[in-house]
Design an enzyme around this catalytic site. Structure first.
Site, PDB file in Angstrom:
ATOM      1  N   TYR A 112      -7.255 -22.377  -1.866  1.00 49.91           N
ATOM      2  CA  TYR A 112      -8.294 -22.320  -1.945  1.00 49.91           C
ATOM      3  C   TYR A 112      -8.669 -21.115  -1.433  1.00 49.91           C
ATOM      4  CZ  TYR A 112     -13.831 -22.598   0.917  1.00 49.91           C
ATOM      5  OH  TYR A 112     -14.663 -22.137   0.433  1.00 49.91           O
ATOM      6  N   TRP A 114     -12.069 -17.436  -3.426  1.00 49.94           N
ATOM      7  CA  TRP A 114     -13.291 -16.748  -3.935  1.00 49.94           C
ATOM      8  C   TRP A 114     -12.382 -16.160  -4.709  1.00 49.94           C
ATOM      9  CZ3 TRP A 114     -17.812 -15.521  -2.803  1.00 49.94           C
ATOM     10  CH2 TRP A 114     -19.169 -16.339  -2.396  1.00 49.94           C
TER      11      TRP A 114
HETATM   12  N1  MGD Z   1     -13.193 -18.555  11.608  1.00 52.64           N
HETATM   13  C1  MGD Z   1     -13.600 -18.488  10.236  1.00 52.64           C
HETATM   14  N2  MGD Z   1     -12.700 -18.063   9.513  1.00 52.64           N
HETATM   15  C2  MGD Z   1     -13.385 -18.331   7.750  1.00 52.64           C
HETATM   16  C3  MGD Z   1     -15.069 -18.570   8.002  1.00 52.64           C
HETATM   17  C4  MGD Z   1     -16.007 -18.199   9.466  1.00 52.64           C
HETATM   18  O1  MGD Z   1     -17.251 -18.320   9.013  1.00 52.64           O
HETATM   19  N3  MGD Z   1     -15.042 -18.152  10.110  1.00 52.64           N
HETATM   20  N4  MGD Z   1     -15.364 -18.660   6.546  1.00 52.64           N
HETATM   21  C5  MGD Z   1     -14.804 -19.915   5.559  1.00 52.64           C
HETATM   22  C6  MGD Z   1     -15.335 -19.725   4.150  1.00 52.64           C
HETATM   23  S1  MGD Z   1     -17.093 -19.860   4.417  1.00 52.64           S
HETATM   24  C7  MGD Z   1     -14.068 -19.048   3.532  1.00 52.64           C
HETATM   25  S2  MGD Z   1     -15.150 -19.561   1.881  1.00 52.64           S
HETATM   26  C8  MGD Z   1     -13.575 -18.701   4.124  1.00 52.64           C
HETATM   27  C9  MGD Z   1     -12.613 -17.660   2.631  1.00 52.64           C
HETATM   28  O2  MGD Z   1     -11.763 -18.034   2.251  1.00 52.64           O
HETATM   29  P1  MGD Z   1     -10.995 -16.865   0.976  1.00 52.64           P
HETATM   30  O3  MGD Z   1     -11.742 -17.238  -0.339  1.00 52.64           O
HETATM   31  O4  MGD Z   1      -9.400 -17.598   1.070  1.00 52.64           O
HETATM   32  O5  MGD Z   1     -10.671 -15.132   1.536  1.00 52.64           O
HETATM   33  P2  MGD Z   1     -10.799 -13.895   0.397  1.00 52.64           P
HETATM   34  O6  MGD Z   1     -10.470 -12.868   1.083  1.00 52.64           O
HETATM   35  O7  MGD Z   1     -12.136 -14.006  -0.539  1.00 52.64           O
HETATM   36  O8  MGD Z   1      -9.391 -13.915  -0.449  1.00 52.64           O
HETATM   37  C10 MGD Z   1      -9.434 -14.345  -1.704  1.00 52.64           C
HETATM   38  C11 MGD Z   1      -7.985 -13.470  -1.507  1.00 52.64           C
HETATM   39  O9  MGD Z   1      -7.803 -13.587  -3.622  1.00 52.64           O
HETATM   40  C12 MGD Z   1      -7.084 -12.463  -4.145  1.00 52.64           C
HETATM   41  N5  MGD Z   1      -7.710 -11.700  -5.504  1.00 52.64           N
HETATM   42  C13 MGD Z   1      -8.436 -11.453  -5.292  1.00 52.64           C
HETATM   43  N6  MGD Z   1      -8.875 -11.106  -7.583  1.00 52.64           N
HETATM   44  C14 MGD Z   1      -8.410 -12.054  -7.563  1.00 52.64           C
HETATM   45  C15 MGD Z   1      -7.128 -12.556  -8.946  1.00 52.64           C
HETATM   46  O10 MGD Z   1      -7.769 -12.139  -9.353  1.00 52.64           O
HETATM   47  N7  MGD Z   1      -5.852 -12.686  -9.217  1.00 52.64           N
HETATM   48  C16 MGD Z   1      -5.290 -13.114  -7.557  1.00 52.64           C
HETATM   49  N8  MGD Z   1      -4.220 -13.492  -7.876  1.00 52.64           N
HETATM   50  N9  MGD Z   1      -5.847 -12.979  -6.752  1.00 52.64           N
HETATM   51  C17 MGD Z   1      -7.123 -12.230  -6.165  1.00 52.64           C
HETATM   52  C18 MGD Z   1      -7.933 -11.606  -2.730  1.00 52.64           C
HETATM   53  O11 MGD Z   1      -6.907  -9.976  -3.181  1.00 52.64           O
HETATM   54  C19 MGD Z   1      -7.931 -12.271  -1.806  1.00 52.64           C
HETATM   55  O12 MGD Z   1      -6.964 -11.902  -1.250  1.00 52.64           O
HETATM   56  O13 MGD Z   1     -12.743 -18.402   4.638  1.00 52.64           O
HETATM   57  C20 MGD Z   1     -13.141 -19.660   5.733  1.00 52.64           C
HETATM   58  N10 MGD Z   1     -13.193 -19.654   6.578  1.00 52.64           N
HETATM   59  N1  MGD Z   2     -20.885  -9.724   2.841  1.00 50.42           N
HETATM   60  C1  MGD Z   2     -20.563 -11.452   2.535  1.00 50.42           C
HETATM   61  N2  MGD Z   2     -21.280 -12.232   2.358  1.00 50.42           N
HETATM   62  C2  MGD Z   2     -21.648 -13.194   2.020  1.00 50.42           C
HETATM   63  C3  MGD Z   2     -19.673 -13.900   2.520  1.00 50.42           C
HETATM   64  C4  MGD Z   2     -18.931 -12.450   2.838  1.00 50.42           C
HETATM   65  O1  MGD Z   2     -18.034 -12.389   3.643  1.00 50.42           O
HETATM   66  N3  MGD Z   2     -19.512 -11.234   3.072  1.00 50.42           N
HETATM   67  N4  MGD Z   2     -19.358 -14.495   2.337  1.00 50.42           N
HETATM   68  C5  MGD Z   2     -19.944 -16.640   1.486  1.00 50.42           C
HETATM   69  C6  MGD Z   2     -19.848 -17.111   2.101  1.00 50.42           C
HETATM   70  S1  MGD Z   2     -18.350 -17.951   1.653  1.00 50.42           S
HETATM   71  C7  MGD Z   2     -20.591 -18.265   2.265  1.00 50.42           C
HETATM   72  S2  MGD Z   2     -19.689 -19.792   2.804  1.00 50.42           S
HETATM   73  C8  MGD Z   2     -21.994 -17.497   2.967  1.00 50.42           C
HETATM   74  C9  MGD Z   2     -21.764 -18.218   4.600  1.00 50.42           C
HETATM   75  O2  MGD Z   2     -23.053 -18.236   5.009  1.00 50.42           O
HETATM   76  P1  MGD Z   2     -22.961 -18.802   6.205  1.00 50.42           P
HETATM   77  O3  MGD Z   2     -22.298 -20.185   6.684  1.00 50.42           O
HETATM   78  O4  MGD Z   2     -24.580 -19.044   6.550  1.00 50.42           O
HETATM   79  O5  MGD Z   2     -22.809 -16.940   7.496  1.00 50.42           O
HETATM   80  P2  MGD Z   2     -21.807 -17.031   8.420  1.00 50.42           P
HETATM   81  O6  MGD Z   2     -22.462 -15.545   8.295  1.00 50.42           O
HETATM   82  O7  MGD Z   2     -21.460 -17.042   9.337  1.00 50.42           O
HETATM   83  O8  MGD Z   2     -23.195 -17.115   9.189  1.00 50.42           O
HETATM   84  C10 MGD Z   2     -25.382 -16.677   9.730  1.00 50.42           C
HETATM   85  C11 MGD Z   2     -25.487 -16.786  10.701  1.00 50.42           C
HETATM   86  O9  MGD Z   2     -25.412 -17.534  11.542  1.00 50.42           O
HETATM   87  C12 MGD Z   2     -25.371 -17.489  12.637  1.00 50.42           C
HETATM   88  N5  MGD Z   2     -25.048 -18.879  13.564  1.00 50.42           N
HETATM   89  C13 MGD Z   2     -23.881 -19.042  13.674  1.00 50.42           C
HETATM   90  N6  MGD Z   2     -23.220 -20.089  14.497  1.00 50.42           N
HETATM   91  C14 MGD Z   2     -24.280 -21.038  15.016  1.00 50.42           C
HETATM   92  C15 MGD Z   2     -24.935 -22.148  15.927  1.00 50.42           C
HETATM   93  O10 MGD Z   2     -24.646 -22.601  16.205  1.00 50.42           O
HETATM   94  N7  MGD Z   2     -26.752 -22.060  15.591  1.00 50.42           N
HETATM   95  C16 MGD Z   2     -27.990 -20.850  15.285  1.00 50.42           C
HETATM   96  N8  MGD Z   2     -28.629 -21.493  14.837  1.00 50.42           N
HETATM   97  N9  MGD Z   2     -26.922 -19.775  14.777  1.00 50.42           N
HETATM   98  C17 MGD Z   2     -25.906 -19.833  14.350  1.00 50.42           C
HETATM   99  C18 MGD Z   2     -24.740 -16.119  13.196  1.00 50.42           C
HETATM  100  O11 MGD Z   2     -24.934 -15.357  13.706  1.00 50.42           O
HETATM  101  C19 MGD Z   2     -24.427 -15.796  11.719  1.00 50.42           C
HETATM  102  O12 MGD Z   2     -24.818 -14.209  11.895  1.00 50.42           O
HETATM  103  O13 MGD Z   2     -22.048 -16.110   2.917  1.00 50.42           O
HETATM  104  C20 MGD Z   2     -21.798 -15.374   1.700  1.00 50.42           C
HETATM  105  N10 MGD Z   2     -21.865 -14.168   2.060  1.00 50.42           N
HETATM  106 MO    MO Z   3     -17.549 -19.800   2.136  1.00 45.01          MO
END
Ligand code: MGD
Ligand code: MGD
Ligand code: MO
Length: 765
Positions: A112, A114
């Site tokens: 998993y 991005w």
């Molecule tokens: N506590 C908490 N945990 C969360 C979340 C949260 O809201 N709270 N959000 C969750 C969500 S929504 C998501 S999507 C995940 C994201 O989790 P990830 O998608 O695993 O996070 P990234 O840091 O984007 O990791 C991508 C990695 O790929 C590497 N990479 C980039 N390009 C390439 C490439 O071309 N080749 C190779 N081999 N590697 C590459 C980058 O250096 C990086 O280390 O985290 C989740 N975890």
């Molecule tokens: N710059 C930047 N943009 C991103 C990403 C990133 O890593 N960096 N990650 C991308 C990815 S993979 C994803 S999945 C999306 C995620 O999109 P989301 O999951 O929606 O993103 P979050 O920032 O975790 O949450 C948005 C807001 O929801 C509020 N929130 C949290 N819990 C609760 C709750 O129980 N109730 C209410 N009402 N509000 C709450 C928090 O204050 C938070 O700032 O964002 C994407 N966009």
């Molecule tokens: Mo995500």
């Protein structure tokens, strides 16, 4: 002129004497993301992986039984740099050993993450295709983003991807919406990104146009700044995890005052009668009144009553952020969003209804068809074993054990080899201390990475991958305005190779080269995939230029057919002729299917479920970072500039800080019974009391390397989050349900070592 595309925007790399000097935003982007600033200094920093490397014991005892290679030393041992041929031979030998001894179902390739933008060099797709050509792998389903949503929505409205692509457009909202109620806000920080590319940023403009048109916004969130850029903006500082109760009370008022749209409910939904009985208290003896909800949410009962009336009296869009479902019982807020808007009866009307994550990703609400360009086939996976993506630690710790998922019971496979490219589990997974135990179980862990992330440091064999700037590719994301010819801007740093080139070499060693490469090099693939996408574009009435012209021009503005999308309009116009893909063809306020699964944690209609008693006083929000994408480029200038004493900032309410004797700029220890991390403090009134917030993505940095339960000194919230599924239905990530305590850190502040490479033996210069 050269361009590149990243998940957070399109840029022109400025290169002088072969070195990247700057990433200039493209001129057409009205609101470019500053995350690009991080790349020039970071791309060839000391944190870059320059050569293949193998964990010392793993290399020294490669020919011994796998248990003798000291898997418990992962994360706390030196690496030995080896030539590419040696590293590739080791990987091929391990793959063929594990396949021979245990079969392909002992290989976990879910991987998993991005990775990077670019349609061809998408690391996870490359890995999946490679493993498929070698007989398959145990895979993962759903995402950390939308674990609960992806499983729930097909039962009650429709497939999540279909819904996301069909959202009512910002333009339509500006013209027709009067009231925009945003659960979880509309955070511009998140709208910087979209998977695969965000070549022009739409959301700030979308909010501005609605604001100019006089739309009233209501930001239901623990954080005030989750909604900015609009004039009429009310902040309802809800208690995290309680939105379901608030939405129920809004429904209760609608029913109590006869404001609910019974015609709509009868015509377009099933099961609303049973839900209304529950709402009124017939099922559990609890009426879901505003007073009931006020106690759970901290929103005054009077405001709940008046908001319900306003919603019924105005054209109302109800938006829910993904974050609300990334929680225990995370299905409920999504189901209630649909139910509440069904009660209002505005689904399918211009400017009204519901939205699932406006503001979460840039391209949601673009109003453009979901065309995306080239696609790289991943082949066919003969292995049928899978896990819901966030159950990886359970799988590694409990092979053979049963788990529930979406109405069926499955068993965890026994994994011997883990292969990862393009993700960072030490960023994304919950309860890292538990993960550290599980991470000792596999016999072999292979990682392709660009940088020495924790995931790379905890591997056995690390292969250095190129970044998007070091290879030719095509940038094209669903509904994105431009297709980008991503010209290679600089030479690969060190000995880094493209993931594709690495897998091609492995496939040669493993006798599956023809299946994997089909005899093409990367350049030939790009041309082929582009040409294939031209006919698909045609079916969207989009005419793409030929490859030469596209490549020469560097950028192509997609001429999307005009489309003033209104979500579910076709269904509203003709529910019989254009039914939903649900069992009833209608919106399911009650789902016989889900009820039939018999899950107490996700019954047949939306319910309020009390979370298990939360032991500590402060709710920890770990939301998406403003200054980076997840953990990517945490070592870059933009992210680093946000740190406090080198630590990730933690925002705490003034009262809570005062009660604990904590001042702005200090270092604090944040802890619960799963672990502890250090963070730098911001004291603020823009966060409600009882809640602390830290962005995800600070690189995991334990004081004692490779050991579970060590103090994490940088601010990685996943040492505290709980590793449990949202429910038996989805098993989705539930990171947002966690409580902590915060105290001033009195000890010496230990240096950050997360960005240092591991000790490297036999380094060649
Ligand atoms: N506590 C908490 N945990 C969360 C979340 C949260 O809201 N709270 N959000 C969750 C969500 S929504 C998501 S999507 C995940 C994201 O989790 P990830 O998608 O695993 O996070 P990234 O840091 O984007 O990791 C991508 C990695 O790929 C590497 N990479 C980039 N390009 C390439 C490439 O071309 N080749 C190779 N081999 N590697 C590459 C980058 O250096 C990086 O280390 O985290 C989740 N975890
Ligand atoms: N710059 C930047 N943009 C991103 C990403 C990133 O890593 N960096 N990650 C991308 C990815 S993979 C994803 S999945 C999306 C995620 O999109 P989301 O999951 O929606 O993103 P979050 O920032 O975790 O949450 C948005 C807001 O929801 C509020 N929130 C949290 N819990 C609760 C709750 O129980 N109730 C209410 N009402 N509000 C709450 C928090 O204050 C938070 O700032 O964002 C994407 N966009
Ligand atoms: Mo995500």
């Amino acid at each position: 002129m050269s361009f590149t595309s990243l998940h957070w925007g399109a840029y022109r790399p400025r290169v002088v004497d072969g070195r990247l000097q700057a990433m200039d935003p493209v001129e057409w982007d009205a609101d470019p993301s500053p995350i690009g600033l991080s790349i020039p200094g970071a791309i060839d920093s000391a944190t870059r992986i320059r050569r293949p490397a193998v964990r010392r014991s793993f290399l020294e005892r490669f020919n011994d039984h796998p248990a003798l290679r000291d898997p418990h030393l992962r994360g706390n041992e030196a690496f030995v740099e080896v030539p590419w041929d040696v590293a590739l031979d080791l990987v091929a030998t391990e793959l063929s050993r594990v396949k021979g001894e245990h079969g392909n179902k002992a290989i976990f390739g879910g991987s998993y993450g991005w990775g990077s933008a670019g349609r061809f060099h998408h690391a996870q797709s490359q890995l999946h295709r490679f493993l498929n050509s070698y007989g398959g792998y145990v895979y993962s389903v759903d995402s950390y983003s939308l674990g609960a949503g992806r499983v729930l929505m097909p039962h009650i409205v429709g497939n999540m991807d279909w819904l996301l692509a069909a959202h009512t457009s910002w333009r339509n909202l500006a013209e027709h919406c009067e009231l925009f109620v945003a659960f979880g806000g509309l955070p511009l920080k998140n709208a910087q990104c979209s998977p695969g590319g965000a070549s022009d940023h739409l959301v700030s403009n979308g909010i501005r146009r609605m604001s100019d048109a006089g739309v009233q916004f209501v930001n239901v969130s623990p954080l005030r700044d989750d909604l900015t850029g609009s004039e009429r903006n009310e902040w309802l500082a809800v208690r995290p995890g309680s939105d379901t109760a608030l939405m129920m009370a809004l429904c209760w008022v609608l029913v109590d005052e006869g404001l609910h749209n019974t015609d709509f409910l009868r015509r377009y939904t099933v099961g609303h009668e049973r839900f209304i009985e529950y709402l009124l208290g017939a099922v559990d003896g609890v009426a879901k009144t505003p007073e009931w909800a006020a106690a759970l949410t901290d929103i005054p009962a009077q405001r709940i009553v008046s908001l319900a009336r306003e919603m019924a009296g105005k054209r109302t869009m109800i938006n829910v952020a993904y974050s609300l479902q990334r929680a225990q019982f995370g299905e409920q807020p999504f189901w209630m969003t649909v139910t509440l808007s069904a009660m209002l009866g505005q689904i399918g009307l211009p400017g009204g209804g519901f939205g699932l994550g406006y503001g979460c990703m840039n391209n949601t609400g673009s109003g453009r068809k979901a065309f995306s360009g080239p696609r790289f086939s991943q082949g066919v996976n003969p292995v049928k074993d899978f896990i819901p993506v966030a159950r990886i630690t359970d799988m590694l710790l409990n092979p053979g054990e049963a788990f529930d998922y979406n109405g069926k019971r499955y068993h965890y496979p026994h994994i011997r080899l883990v292969y990862w490219a393009g993700g960072n589990i030490f960023h994304h997974h919950q309860d890292i201390n538990r993960l550290l135990h599980a991470w000792q179980r596999p016999e072999t862990i292979i990682v392709h990475e660009q940088f020495w992330t924790a995931q790379a440091k905890h591997a056995d064999i690390v292969l250095p991958a190129t970044t998007a700037l070091e290879r030719d590719d095509i940038g094209s994301a669903a509904s994105d305005r431009y297709m980008i010819a991503m010209h290679k801007a600089i030479e690969p740093v060190g000995e880094a190779r493209d993931d594709y080139a690495i897998f091609a070499e492995l496939s040669r060693r493993l006798d599956c080269m023809q299946v994997f490469t089909e005899g093409r090099d990367a350049g030939q693939w790009l041309r082929l995939l582009y040409e294939e996408s031209r006919s698909r574009a045609g079916s969207f009435a989009i005419e793409l230029p030929d490859f030469e012209e596209f490549w020469r021009e560097g950028v192509f503005e997609v001429d999307y057919p005009p489309d003033d999308t209104v979500l579910l309009k076709a269904f509203r116009d003709d529910p019989q002729g254009d039914p939903l893909q649900t069992p009833s063809g209608k919106i399911e306020v009650f789902s016989e299917t889900i009820a039939g699964f018999g899950y107490a944690d996700c019954p047949g209609h939306p319910v309020w479920l009390d979370k298990p008693a939360q032991p500590l006083p402060l709710h920890l929000l770990s939301n998406q970072p403003k200054t980076r994408l997840h953990s990517q480029y945490d070592h870059g200038a933009y992210s680093q500039a946000s740190k406090i004493q080198g630590r990730e900032p933690l925002t705490i309410n003034r009262q809570d800080a005062l009660a604990r004797g904590i001042a702005e700029g200090e270092v604090v220890r944040v802890f619960n019974d799963r672990g502890a991390f250090l963070a730098g403090v911001i004291v603020s009134d823009t966060i409600r009391p009882g809640v602390v917030q830290i962005a995800t993505g600070a690189w995991f940095d334990p004081l004692a390397k490779g050991q579970a339960n060590s103090l994490e000194k940088h601010g990685n919230p996943n040492v505290l989050t709980e590793d449990v599924g949202a429910s038996s239905l989805s098993q989705g990530c539930s990171a947002q349900t966690v409580t902590v305590e915060v105290e001033k850190w009195h000890g010496e502040v230990p240096p950050i070592t997360a960005f240092d490479p591991p000790e490297i033996l036999g380094a060649r210069v």
